[in-house]
Write a protein that holds these residues in place. Structure first.
Motif, short mmCIF file in Angstrom:
data_model
loop_
_atom_site.label_atom_id
_atom_site.label_comp_id
_atom_site.label_asym_id
_atom_site.label_seq_id
_atom_site.Cartn_x
_atom_site.Cartn_y
_atom_site.Cartn_z
N SER A 82 -42.24 44.15 30.64
CA SER A 82 -41.72 44.37 31.99
C SER A 82 -42.81 44.19 33.03
O SER A 82 -42.51 44.08 34.23
N GLN A 83 -44.07 44.11 32.61
CA GLN A 83 -45.16 43.83 33.55
C GLN A 83 -45.18 42.37 33.99
O GLN A 83 -46.04 41.99 34.79
N GLU A 84 -44.25 41.56 33.48
CA GLU A 84 -44.13 40.18 33.96
C GLU A 84 -44.04 40.12 35.48
O GLU A 84 -44.54 39.19 36.10
N GLU A 85 -43.39 41.09 36.07
CA GLU A 85 -43.17 41.07 37.52
C GLU A 85 -44.35 41.61 38.31
O GLU A 85 -44.33 41.61 39.54
N LYS A 86 -45.36 42.11 37.60
CA LYS A 86 -46.53 42.66 38.30
C LYS A 86 -47.62 41.60 38.36
O LYS A 86 -47.80 40.81 37.45
N ASP A 87 -48.37 41.63 39.42
CA ASP A 87 -49.43 40.64 39.62
C ASP A 87 -50.71 41.12 38.94
O ASP A 87 -51.71 41.46 39.58
#
Length: 372
Positions: free
Chosen positions: A99-104
């Motif tokens: 879910s960290q895909e969306e974090k930079d």
């Protein structure tokens, strides 16, 4: 029978997946994997060629250099794709993204771009790809200060260290056993689903997690009382916490006998939850048990005779031993994923009281036999 390969099989999720698949020996055969294969293309090719399904879990979470995390994770995906193109282009690949895909951040970018690389490979070859976008995972045997804040807090609280909360945010969580269930479901289903969002099973504030762990420490670790567990998340968190305790030095816990001219009285267990209590006699030299549980809480209380209790974590060789006697009654609690037994080492019958937190269900016993 499907032949399954797990990259990262010695990691947190990989170890749980490996151990669970081994419970279904009639359905799955596990092809052994070593991290060194990524540095040995012919060996990686031999591994990939044998597999019907590869679950790609190998990845780096933390490092001093953010760029190193990013490049390492992408290179692992590139190496796997190159090997599949050479040896097994029809293999079903399950890729663990985050879910960290969306974090930079470097880890999140590496997982997203790795999944996209696999999507292009699957489109080109017609292979099946399941891209699993996974929330925060917690459970027994995670590495403190590496895998999750839950692992870190469990380790600290169980050892009397006060954790620090830097951001009291809401965490979307999945228990490692629940994630393994999702992976096995996708193995069985097959097909292509490149952007499968694995649903979280709990959403909890960081401060609430710490509050529960402090309660487990005060009620269970310090007093031996089984706490009230109001839902599946609390049960999973409690079982996780128990596995971070210093088991070898905590048990056996001795009872306090109350003796008068009539004899003696011993309080065996206090619980704020339900369950089932059983009693057994065991003749000399006989061993009971040699099984493990993946979700149940169990207590062995020796009240008469001489006993040897042994525990061994599944997938390891170290055996923890406890000697108990009715002359000084005590108990040992069984952590999940530890096979355990009890042997009568005396000359008279051994009397043991057993408590477990679930009624026995022959359709779902959660009891798997393996010698200690």
């Amino acid at each position: 029978m499907k032949k399954i390969g797990i990259t990262g099989q010695d990691g947190f999720v990989g170890k749980h997946l490996y151990n669970t698949l081994n419970l279904y020996k009639d359905e799955f055969e596990i092809i052994p994997f070593s991290r060194n294969y990524f540095n040995d293309p012919p060996q990686l090719d031999r591994f990939a060629a044998q597999c019907d399904v590869i679950i790609h879990l190998a990845a780096m979470n933390r490092h001093e250099s953010p760029d190193y995390i990013y490049e390492t994770n992408l290179n692992l995906v590139r190496s796997l794709i190159a090997s599949l193109e050479r040896s097994n282009p029809e293999c079903h690949v399950l890729f663990s993204s985050s879910s960290q895909e969306e974090k930079d951040n470097p880890y999140g970018r590496s997982k997203k771009e790795g999944r996209q690389l696999l999507m292009r490979w699957a489109e080109k070859t017609g292979a099946n790809l399941t891209g699993m976008i996974i929330p925060n995972v917690f459970g027994p045997f995670g590495k403190p200060f590496y895998n999750s804040v839950v692992a870190t807090f469990c380790y600290q609280v169980s050892r009397g260290i006060t954790p620090a909360i830097y951001t009291d945010g809401d965490l979307k969580l999945i228990y490692v056993g629940e994630l393994v269930e999702e992976i096995i479901k996708k193995i069985r289903q097959g097909g292509t689903e490149p952007d499968f969002v694995v649903p979280h099973t709990a959403e909890v504030k960081v401060s609430r997690i710490l509050q529960l762990l402090n309660q487990f420490k005060a009620i269970y670790q310090d007093k031996g009382v089984i706490p009230s567990l109001n839902n599946r998340f609390e049960l999973n968190l409690f079982n996780s916490f128990r596995c971070y305790m210093d088991i070898a030095n905590h048990f056996p816990v001795r009872f306090t006998p109350h003796t008068d001219p009539r004899g003696s009285f011993v309080e065996v267990i206090r619980l704020n939850t339900g369950g089932q209590v059983s009693f057994s006699t065991t003749v000399p030299e006989v061993t009971r048990g040699n099984h493990f549980h993946t979700r149940k809480i169990e207590r062995f209380a020796v009240i008469k005779g001489e006993a040897l209790i042994q525990l061994r974590k599944i997938g390891t060789s170290e055996i923890i031993e406890f000697r108990l006697s009715g002359d000084a009654p005590g108990y040992v609690d069984m952590p999940v994923w530890y096979t355990h037994n009890i042997k009568n080492t005396g000359r008279e019958d051994l009397y043991t009281v057993f408590w477990i937190n679930e009624f026995y269900d022959p359709e779902d016993p959660d009891t798997f036999f393996e010698n200690v």
